[in-house]
Design an enzyme around this catalytic site. Structure first.
Site, PDB file in Angstrom:
ATOM      1  N   GLY A 112      30.630 -62.860 -41.178  1.00 21.22           N
ATOM      2  CA  GLY A 112      31.479 -62.892 -42.230  1.00 21.22           C
ATOM      3  C   GLY A 112      32.762 -62.839 -42.142  1.00 21.22           C
ATOM      4  O   GLY A 112      33.769 -62.904 -42.963  1.00 21.22           O
ATOM      5  N   ASP A 160      39.085 -70.328 -41.929  1.00 20.48           N
ATOM      6  CA  ASP A 160      39.002 -69.618 -40.770  1.00 20.48           C
ATOM      7  C   ASP A 160      39.694 -70.077 -39.811  1.00 20.48           C
ATOM      8  O   ASP A 160      40.630 -69.462 -38.915  1.00 20.48           O
ATOM      9  CB  ASP A 160      37.448 -69.585 -40.509  1.00 20.48           C
ATOM     10  CG  ASP A 160      36.517 -68.960 -41.231  1.00 20.48           C
ATOM     11  OD1 ASP A 160      37.055 -68.219 -42.319  1.00 20.48           O
ATOM     12  OD2 ASP A 160      35.218 -69.049 -41.283  1.00 20.48           O
TER      13      ASP A 160
END
Length: 342
Positions: A112, A160
């Site tokens: 995560g 990300d």
């Protein structure tokens, strides 16, 4: 010559999920995140064998390919082989090059913290250094996204890659046609320090495949699921509120926004929360936490809690009894970087 690179992992503070297509293509997405001093690493060197060698050191998997062997980007080495194939095809005339590619990470896949995408960024950064490719932060992030989402077909968003490439606290905007705007934030030193003292990271011990959760989120948007879309709208607005709280140093507002974002995120897909997460959350709130959130897509990985610094010791002791583990961290300003060893 040896080239080493590293890229930082990130904490998703608000807006996560609104960077995923088709939501961001239709409505635009906003995300607030910050990078931490945990990294994905890549090493490129000349192989003694004169062949193509791929090794994920932390996973303990390696593969050697001869000059005539087809490169198939699959299995536990797909990220390494996928980046290698794309760089060769796009920048090196399609010619396979003898190369040893090694990787390892401070966090497991499914944590995560954006570990898989961060690894791709570290690899792209290393290849750019090794072959002297003219790639800046935006180009590194976009290429990493393209490789992961399009070449390898892995579901996910865009935050990300950009967090890993740029580093620091960033407010990010995502629009159709892969248009991304990264807004670096200047955080006061005392806010930076107070956040570090107030946040606790806890690994549930459950690594999860984010692709299934993200696929469900995407289907909900395509099918016009009102509850899911409204939740994403809320998350998008909470990213704006989070940015304002961080810049102003409104820590109470930040905690409220963090918790509101988590409650909204649960409505995006049914598998985002589960009994394990809910049990840990109950324990945390009973021991001083006043905000909670699962980092990343949900379903497992790391949970993030906010508390008064004087409650931190009691909270960490209670969480340690739940069977997971705690992760000490500091924020970092530096994004993906690489260097040569001659």
């Amino acid at each position: 010559m040896i080239v080493r690179s590293r890229a930082p992992l990130r904490l998703g503070l608000a807006g996560g999920g609104t960077d995923v297509s088709p939501y961001c293509d239709i409505y635009g997405g906003h995300v607030m995140n910050a990078t931490i001093d945990k990294h994905a690493f890549a090493i490129l060197s000349e192989p003694e064998s004169g062949q193509r060698e791929f090794c994920a050191i932390d996973v303990g998997v390696s593969e050697v390919l001869g000059g005539d062997e087809a490169l198939v980007p699959d299995g536990p080495l797909k990220l390494l082989k996928g980046v290698y194939a794309r760089i060769c095809n796009e920048f090196l005339g399609g010619e396979p090059r003898p190369l040893k590619v090694q990787t390892f990470s401070d966090a497991p896949p499914g944590s995560g913290l954006g570990s898989s995408s961060t690894m791709v960024v570290a690899l792209v950064q290393a290849f750019a250094e090794y072959f002297a490719l003219p790639l800046g932060e935006y180009e590194v992030a976009h290429l990493a996204y393209d490789i992961e989402r399009k070449d390898l077909g892995l579901a996910g968003g865009k935050q990300d890659q950009y967090a890993a490439a740029f580093g620091g606290f960033n407010f990010m905007e995502f629009y159709k046609d892969d248009r991304v705007i990264v807004n670096p934030l200047r955080i006061k030193d005392w806010v930076w320090s107070e956040l570090e003292a107030s946040l606790v990271l806890y690994f549930t011990g459950v690594s999860r495949a984010s692709a299934d959760i993200i696929d469900q989120q995407s289907r909900n948007v395509v099918e016009g699921n009102r509850s899911s879309i409204d939740a994403m709208h809320s998350l998008k607005q909470e990213a704006v509120q989070m940015k304002e709280c961080v810049l102003r140093g409104d820590l109470q507002g930040l905690a409220r926004t963090l918790q509101a974002g988590w409650e909204a995120k649960k409505n995006m897909a049914s598998s985002i929360s589960n009994p394990v997460i809910e049990q840990v959350e109950r324990v945390a709130f009973a021991n001083g936490a006043h905000a909670a959130k699962v980092s990343g897509a949900g379903g497992g990985g790391f949970m993030m809690f906010m508390c008064s610094p004087d409650k931190r010791i009691g909270l960490t002791r209670a969480l340690a009894e739940q069977g997971g583990r705690l992760l000490d961290f500091h924020f970092t300003q530096q994004g993906a970087t690489s260097w040569r060893i001659m």
